[in-house]
Scaffold this active site. Structure first.
Site, mmCIF file in Angstrom:
data_model
loop_
_atom_site.group_PDB
_atom_site.id
_atom_site.type_symbol
_atom_site.label_atom_id
_atom_site.label_comp_id
_atom_site.label_asym_id
_atom_site.label_seq_id
_atom_site.Cartn_x
_atom_site.Cartn_y
_atom_site.Cartn_z
ATOM 1 N N ASP A 78 -1.552 -1.234 5.207
ATOM 2 C CA ASP A 78 -1.399 -2.564 4.607
ATOM 3 C C ASP A 78 -0.098 -2.733 3.841
ATOM 4 O O ASP A 78 0.416 -3.841 3.717
ATOM 5 C CB ASP A 78 -2.576 -2.846 3.656
ATOM 6 C CG ASP A 78 -2.562 -1.910 2.446
ATOM 7 O OD1 ASP A 78 -2.549 -0.677 2.649
ATOM 8 O OD2 ASP A 78 -2.540 -2.411 1.311
ATOM 9 N N ASP A 81 1.060 2.417 1.097
ATOM 10 C CA ASP A 81 0.184 3.592 1.163
ATOM 11 C C ASP A 81 -0.221 3.822 2.617
ATOM 12 O O ASP A 81 0.323 3.203 3.525
ATOM 13 C CB ASP A 81 -1.042 3.377 0.257
ATOM 14 C CG ASP A 81 -1.763 2.101 0.614
ATOM 15 O OD1 ASP A 81 -1.954 1.823 1.822
ATOM 16 O OD2 ASP A 81 -2.132 1.337 -0.302
ATOM 17 N N TYR A 229 -9.101 -4.138 -2.251
ATOM 18 C CA TYR A 229 -9.231 -5.435 -1.581
ATOM 19 C C TYR A 229 -10.650 -5.951 -1.774
ATOM 20 O O TYR A 229 -11.379 -6.231 -0.830
ATOM 21 C CB TYR A 229 -8.836 -5.341 -0.108
ATOM 22 C CG TYR A 229 -7.342 -5.140 0.043
ATOM 23 C CD1 TYR A 229 -6.473 -6.227 -0.084
ATOM 24 C CD2 TYR A 229 -6.797 -3.882 0.253
ATOM 25 C CE1 TYR A 229 -5.094 -6.058 0.022
ATOM 26 C CE2 TYR A 229 -5.417 -3.708 0.356
ATOM 27 C CZ TYR A 229 -4.587 -4.796 0.236
ATOM 28 O OH TYR A 229 -3.226 -4.640 0.331
ATOM 29 N N GLU A 469 6.539 -3.302 -3.969
ATOM 30 C CA GLU A 469 5.776 -2.890 -2.781
ATOM 31 C C GLU A 469 5.751 -4.006 -1.735
ATOM 32 O O GLU A 469 5.463 -5.157 -2.068
ATOM 33 C CB GLU A 469 4.330 -2.528 -3.179
ATOM 34 C CG GLU A 469 3.530 -1.921 -2.023
ATOM 35 C CD GLU A 469 2.209 -1.286 -2.462
ATOM 36 O OE1 GLU A 469 1.752 -1.578 -3.594
ATOM 37 O OE2 GLU A 469 1.650 -0.505 -1.678
#
Ligand SMILES: *[C@@H]1O[C@H](CO)[C@@H](O)[C@H](O)[C@H]1NC(C)=O
Length: 489
Positions: A78, A81, A229, A469
């Protein structure tokens, strides 16, 4: 209660924001589009194909699913990571598909790469939904993963497989997965009819499962998905969203009736100024409004009213507590990774402006009327900010422009590549690369990061993950925006 709005003030402030854009050279939107799509190759999990263009990545996580006797290799990480989170992955796939449905004709030679980016997502979602009554919604234990700074190619963290089923429902993630499969079936309808049929049939059965076994996946899988999430706003929006895409893809009356019947129950008019992996409300209203504005579905006119209200609530100058603008003109919403809001809300501004143009309509906001070209300019202003028209003169897309983020919070980008450093780098051995002040050795071309804070400041530092990120769902709607602006200057 909304206070009566003067017709002069919002228009004046809106123009101020649009005209205060620093004058710079025209952007190369096509170059940015190419990079925006290339980014998805850097996020690929599984066995990489021979035509992989981003060469510093290698195969990873090829045994995902083995612990449950399934092949769950493939799909996308995603963000920075190495987890495959199904909820944002499905949303990414839906938005990449919507980008192609509305703007594929503006993509020129990049269309082929955009189709591959969708298919990398749908091939995985097909694997994840191959067992009826089950959706595999995540691979990788997030605590185990987040405890390490490891290349995906070296990964030795727990690849736990998480699923929902009839007794552990997840109408949110299943509804979004159905939406992604249905949207992609439109993308492939004329390009690969048999694949398109497979996607649509699967979307139908996954939606049926989502609707029949209702519940939030954060109830069923709380420890694995929260706070990462976690579905905060409920699963109702994903049911409407899934039905809206199935309606668009299949034209079957049952989905039209489902939307009609459930519009109020599933709260189509709620929290209208959000659109992201968790909250689909604004997207539902804009998507369904197209039908209304094309004169095909008067019975859905309440969705158009909601879409109009959504637009009014995000315009600058019409003060709304949930949407701010930075002094440099960037849309800002509370919570992490602000750029996800910028790209997804701008995408809706642009798509809605096109639907309005076809119908020759404006958006009434109190006494003030917003024209389609005004919405387009606001979306363009956001895209230009991302590409460098901002107080720091910084492009927030890696590899685009003269200055861009060098220390993005991304394991594969920040650790040496396998080619440069063939020996494995263990879990904690990666920390020194995480903490290093040096630029990342591997340029993740096209990655758009979380971006500056509300004062337009940006630290360019790995530990500031909210700012540094990248995520797949920041880029997915940007693909459509860049396609449009590369064709319409
Ligand atoms: C924004 O970032 C700058 C630099 O990192 C910092 O000094 C400032 O306090 C931040 N502002 C807010 C509102 O977070």
């Amino acid at each position: 209660m909304a206070s009566p709005v003067s017709s002069f003030l919002p228009a004046a402030i809106l123009y101020l924001i649009l005209l205060s854009a620093p004058a710079t050279a025209q952007h190369d939107y096509h170059d940015a589009l190419r990079k925006c799509i290339l980014f998805f190759e850097g996020q690929r999990s599984g066995r990489l194909p021979p035509d992989q263009r981003l060469r510093w990545r290698r195969d990873s996580a090829i045994h995902d699913g083995a612990t449950v006797g399934r092949d769950l290799s493939g799909g996308y990480y995603d963000a920075g990571d190495n987890i495959k989170f199904g909820f944002p992955m499905a949303f990414t796939t839906t938005l990449l598909s919507w980008s192609i449905i509305d703007f594929g004709r503006n993509m020129g030679p990049e269309l082929g790469n955009a189709l591959k980016a969708v298919k990398w997502g749908t091939d995985y979602l097909l694997k994840a939904t191959a067992v009826p009554g089950v959706v595999f919604v995540q691979v990788g234990d997030p605590y185990s993963d987040h405890n390490c700074w490891e290349r995906p190619e070296d990964m030795d963290t727990l690849r736990t497989v998480y699923k929902i089923d009839r007794s552990h429902p997840g109408s949110d993630v299943a509804g979004e997965t159905a939406a992604a499969l249905a949207a992609a079936s439109i993308v492939f309808r004329s390009r690969d009819p048999s694949y398109s049929r497979l996607l649509l049939n699967r979307a139908v059965s996954v939606f049926e499962f989502a609707d029949r076994h209702r519940g939030a996946y954060s109830g069923s899988l709380r420890k694995a998905v929260c706070p990462f999430y976690c579905d905060v706003n409920g699963y109702q929006d994903e049911l409407l969203w899934g039905a809206a895409w199935l309606h668009k893809a299949s034209r079957r009356r049952e989905y039209r009736e489902y939307i009609f019947r459930n519009e109020v129950v599933l709260r189509a008019g709620d929290t209208i100024n959000e659109f992201g992996w968790d909250n689909k409300h604004a997207g539902i209203n804009v998507l369904i409004s197209k039908e209304v504005l094309m004169g095909r579905a008067e019975y859905f006119s309440s969705f158009r009213q909601n879409a109009d209200e959504f637009i009014c609530s995000i315009l600058p100058g019409i003060s709304h507590p949930q949407v701010q603008y930075s002094p440099g003109g960037l849309i800002f919403k509370a919570g992490g990774s602000n750029m996800q809001h910028v790209t997804s809300l701008s995408f809706l501004l642009l798509t809605y402006s096109n639907y309005l143009s076809h119908a020759n309509r404006n958006v009434p906001c109190g006494g003030f009327s917003a024209s389609p070209s005004m919405l387009r300019q606001l979306a363009k202003r956001q895209v230009d900010y991302i590409l460098g028209d901002n107080p720091l003169r910084m492009s927030y897309m890696v590899g685009y422009g003269a200055r861009y983020p060098l220390r993005i919070h991304h394991r594969a980008s920040s650790l040496p590549s396998v080619q440069a450093h063939p020996a494995r780098i263990g879990c904690k051995a990666g920390s020194r690369y995480f903490l290093s002040p040096n630029p990342n050795p591997n340029v993740l071309v096209g990655a758009v990061v979380g971006g500056p804070n509300v004062t337009d400041a940006f630290p360019d530092s790995r530990p500031f993950f909210q700012e540094s990120e990248p995520t797949t769902y920041i880029n997915a709607p940007l693909v459509g925006l860049l396609a449009y602006f590369s064709a319409h200057r």
